[in-house]
Design a protein around this motif. Structure first.
Motif, PDB file in Angstrom:
ATOM      1  N   TYR A   1       0.821  -1.213   0.000  1.00 47.48           N
ATOM      2  CA  TYR A   1       0.000   0.000   0.000  1.00 47.48           C
ATOM      3  C   TYR A   1       0.858   1.267   0.000  1.00 47.48           C
ATOM      4  CZ  TYR A   1      -3.904  -3.087   0.850  1.00 47.48           C
ATOM      5  OH  TYR A   1      -4.851  -4.074   0.718  1.00 47.48           O
TER       6      TYR A   1
ATOM      7  N   TRP B   1      -8.109   2.389  -2.898  1.00 46.30           N
ATOM      8  CA  TRP B   1      -7.239   1.588  -2.028  1.00 46.30           C
ATOM      9  C   TRP B   1      -8.052   0.789  -1.085  1.00 46.30           C
ATOM     10  CZ3 TRP B   1      -2.132   1.307  -3.093  1.00 46.30           C
ATOM     11  CH2 TRP B   1      -1.664   2.219  -4.032  1.00 46.30           C
TER      12      TRP B   1
ATOM     13  N   THR C   1      -6.348  11.808   0.949  1.00 49.14           N
ATOM     14  CA  THR C   1      -5.673  12.040   2.239  1.00 49.14           C
ATOM     15  C   THR C   1      -4.416  12.897   2.109  1.00 49.14           C
ATOM     16  OG1 THR C   1      -4.434   9.999   1.952  1.00 49.14           O
ATOM     17  CG2 THR C   1      -6.492   9.878   3.220  1.00 49.14           C
ATOM     18  N   SER C   2      -4.161  13.499   0.952  1.00 52.16           N
ATOM     19  CA  SER C   2      -2.930  14.277   0.799  1.00 52.16           C
ATOM     20  C   SER C   2      -3.164  15.477  -0.124  1.00 52.16           C
ATOM     21  CB  SER C   2      -1.807  13.390   0.256  1.00 52.16           C
ATOM     22  OG  SER C   2      -2.171  12.850  -0.989  1.00 52.16           O
TER      23      SER C   2
ATOM     24  N   SER D   1      -6.850   7.631  -5.049  1.00 47.31           N
ATOM     25  CA  SER D   1      -5.820   8.496  -5.631  1.00 47.31           C
ATOM     26  C   SER D   1      -6.043   8.545  -7.134  1.00 47.31           C
ATOM     27  CB  SER D   1      -4.417   7.993  -5.293  1.00 47.31           C
ATOM     28  OG  SER D   1      -4.193   6.705  -5.808  1.00 47.31           O
TER      29      SER D   1
ATOM     30  N   TYR E   1      -1.131   4.232   1.868  1.00 49.34           N
ATOM     31  CA  TYR E   1      -2.585   4.333   1.920  1.00 49.34           C
ATOM     32  C   TYR E   1      -3.145   3.071   2.558  1.00 49.34           C
ATOM     33  CZ  TYR E   1      -1.652   7.971  -1.538  1.00 49.34           C
ATOM     34  OH  TYR E   1      -1.172   9.084  -2.181  1.00 49.34           O
TER      35      TYR E   1
ATOM     36  N   ALA F   1      -4.906  12.688  -3.882  1.00 45.15           N
ATOM     37  CA  ALA F   1      -5.444  11.571  -3.101  1.00 45.15           C
ATOM     38  C   ALA F   1      -6.318  12.174  -2.027  1.00 45.15           C
ATOM     39  CB  ALA F   1      -4.326  10.746  -2.481  1.00 45.15           C
TER      40      ALA F   1
ATOM     41  N   ILE G   1      -9.787   5.281   0.572  1.00 45.95           N
ATOM     42  CA  ILE G   1      -8.887   6.271  -0.020  1.00 45.95           C
ATOM     43  C   ILE G   1      -8.855   6.085  -1.531  1.00 45.95           C
ATOM     44  CG2 ILE G   1      -6.504   7.082  -0.133  1.00 45.95           C
ATOM     45  CD1 ILE G   1      -6.272   6.127   2.815  1.00 45.95           C
TER      46      ILE G   1
END
Length: 119
Positions: free
Chosen positions: A35, A119, A62-63, A99, A91, A60, A97
């Motif tokens: 991951y 993910w 989370t980023s 991306s 991830y 993504a 998640i």
């Protein structure tokens, strides 16, 4: 296994070196292990028309979003429409998640595609 079930299994598997996802005229190649994503390369498939200015974007859920703009496409520039982003992120599997990598032509705002991995 149905095609839909196979696709679900395929899109939820961890990334391995040289895994690729595509959407229309964009391919995102993921480099990493499990991951963890070391980097991604986003490129046009086939080579976009040009030369023209294109914006490459990686994001993504989370980023932060990363972008790069360059002139490429066609045979007169000698530049391939591809850009490699350094990511260095892990991830969590099954955490929802997503991306994605995309390419947009700047002059007319045409989006060539948005290739995503869940993910």
């Amino acid at each position: 296994m149905t095609a839909a079930a196979a696709m679900t299994v395929m899109t939820s598997a961890p990334a391995f070196a040289d895994e690729a996802v595509t959407d229309r005229n964009v391919e995102m190649v993921i480099f990493g292990s499990g991951y963890h994503v070391d980097s991604v390369t986003i490129h046009g498939v086939p080579e976009p028309q040009g030369p023209a200015e294109y914006q490459f974007t990686y994001y993504a859920s989370t980023s932060p979003t990363k972008t790069h703009t360059m002139i490429c496409g066609g045979s007169s520039t000698g530049n391939s429409c591809a850009h490699k982003f350094s990511i260095d992120a892990t991830y969590g599997g099954g955490a929802g998640i997503r991306s994605c990598g995309s390419i947009k032509r700047v002059d007319n705002q045409q989006i060539l595609g948005v290739a995503c991995k869940d993910w």
